[in-house]
Design an enzyme around this catalytic site. Structure first.
Site, PDB file in Angstrom:
ATOM      1  CE  LYS A 156     -41.734  25.310 -13.325  1.00 51.45           C
ATOM      2  NZ  LYS A 156     -40.944  26.537 -13.373  1.00 51.45           N
ATOM      3  CB  CYS A 165     -41.896  31.655 -18.734  1.00 50.83           C
ATOM      4  SG  CYS A 165     -40.381  30.675 -18.550  1.00 50.83           S
TER       5      CYS A 165
HETATM    6  C1  DHB Z   1     -39.885  29.433 -15.488  1.00 50.66           C
HETATM    7  C2  DHB Z   1     -39.417  30.672 -14.788  1.00 50.66           C
HETATM    8  C3  DHB Z   1     -40.606  31.714 -14.696  1.00 50.66           C
HETATM    9  O1  DHB Z   1     -40.215  33.071 -14.083  1.00 50.66           O
HETATM   10  C4  DHB Z   1     -41.824  31.357 -15.141  1.00 50.66           C
HETATM   11  O2  DHB Z   1     -42.646  32.233 -15.258  1.00 50.66           O
HETATM   12  C5  DHB Z   1     -42.109  30.216 -15.641  1.00 50.66           C
HETATM   13  C6  DHB Z   1     -41.183  29.182 -15.765  1.00 50.66           C
HETATM   14  C7  DHB Z   1     -38.760  28.537 -15.505  1.00 50.66           C
HETATM   15  O3  DHB Z   1     -37.742  28.717 -15.809  1.00 50.66           O
HETATM   16  O4  DHB Z   1     -38.997  27.231 -15.268  1.00 50.66           O
END
Ligand code: DHB
Length: 308
Positions: free
Chosen positions: A44, A127
């Site tokens: 993540k 994001c």
């Molecule tokens: C999140 C969503 C995304 O597309 C990303 O690249 C990073 C984080 C999120 O909402 O956690």
């Protein structure tokens, strides 16, 4: 069928892996990716400190795909810096995804995670879900300034996770900037930002943050993903490794990404829907498809999409 692939001199046992964000936040999830047939463990996106993320419901899946506004829930980089060395035992590459709410955040996370030497670092420029924070990837000069600083810090191959672009001018300007900076690979695309899914029966939105706006993923974004893979493949004359992401729920979808120029393919929505067994299914489907078509390897069809 040998589905292994190489990106920036790192060998992946198969070309199919998780997309950052999908089942890769906790130690348990990362270890489960390690035990699965995923060709890599992608973390993540990490920020300096632990984040709870946005209020729930923040993920919704339906027949066309998914919408999410997770808000970067993650353990914070000290936790990932501790976990990453323990993931080595799975014998597959580890890709650390680095994000931040500001450029100094990115630099701090990159410094800490570089110290534990993941195989590659994916810098997330895209994001869409932090209220009040635009996607850096839509600002070429801000992206350039950030990447130039990161390049001085990161000692492993550095790639970027890009948002989708919808105009050739934007593909071209971004490619030129990435060429100037000298990145090692591209991951594209991130979710299509700030879509809105409506439940007509209840006459309301389906996720809570930002009035229901969120990043779209899954089958409905595949043509946008393929267009971005193809556009960047052409702009770099096939010499930039690309990890294709967006709408892969079958071996055929993965094959389409490869035809457009992808060296590997990431799975997001389908992984969340099906769990880590999805990799086995996709591996079988892609392997059988390549065999049926008489391809001896992935590289034999990479980028060979025909035009009319
Ligand atoms: C999140 C969503 C995304 O597309 C990303 O690249 C990073 C984080 C999120 O909402 O956690």
């Amino acid at each position: 069928m040998d589905l292994s692939t190489t990106i920036a001199n790192v060998r992946f046992p198969t070309c199919l892996m998780n997309a950052s964000g999908a089942l890769c936040v906790t130690r348990d999830e990362l270890e489960s990716l390690g035990r699965s047939r995923s060709g890599a463990i992608v973390t993540k996106s990490m920020t300096p400190a632990f984040r709870q993320g946005n209020p729930e419901p923040r993920y919704y899946s339906f027949s066309g795909g998914s919408i999410n506004s997770m808000g970067l829930p993650n353990l914070g980089y000290p936790a990932y810096a501790a976990i990453i060395p323990t993931l080595r035992r799975f014998g597959k590459p580890i890709i650390a995804s680095v994000a931040g709410l500001s450029p100094p955040d990115f630099l701090e996370a990159a410094r800490a995670v570089t110290a534990v030497l993941p195989d590659l670092i994916e810098v997330n420029l895209s994001c869409p879900n932090i209220p009040g924070k635009p996607q850096i990837g839509y600002d070429v000069e801000a992206s350039r300034a950030l990447l130039l600083q990161l390049k001085d810090i990161i000692t492993v191959p550095m790639g970027v996770k890009l948002p989708p672009y919808f105009d050739p001018v934007h593909h071209k300007a971004t490619a030129r900037m990435l060429q100037d900076v000298g990145v090692d690979f591209l991951s594209l695309i991130n979710s299509v930002g700030n879509g809105l899914v409506v439940d007509p029966d209840r006459e309301r939105v389906v996720i809570k943050p930002k009035g229901g706006f969120g990043g779209l993923g899954g089958p409905m974004i595949k043509p946008v993903a393929l267009a971005n893979v193809r556009a960047f493949w052409k702009l770099f004359d096939g010499r930039m490794p690309i990890i294709g992401t967006g709408g892969v729920v079958s071996g055929t979808d993965a094959f389409e990404h490869i035809l457009c120029g992808a060296s590997a393919v990431q799975i997001g929505t389908a992984l969340v829907d099906e769990g880590a067994e999805v990799f086995q299914r996709l591996e079988k489907e892609l392997g059988e498809l390549l065999q049926r078509k008489g391809y001896a390897s992935l590289s034999a069809c990479r980028g060979t999409l025909q035009e009319l």
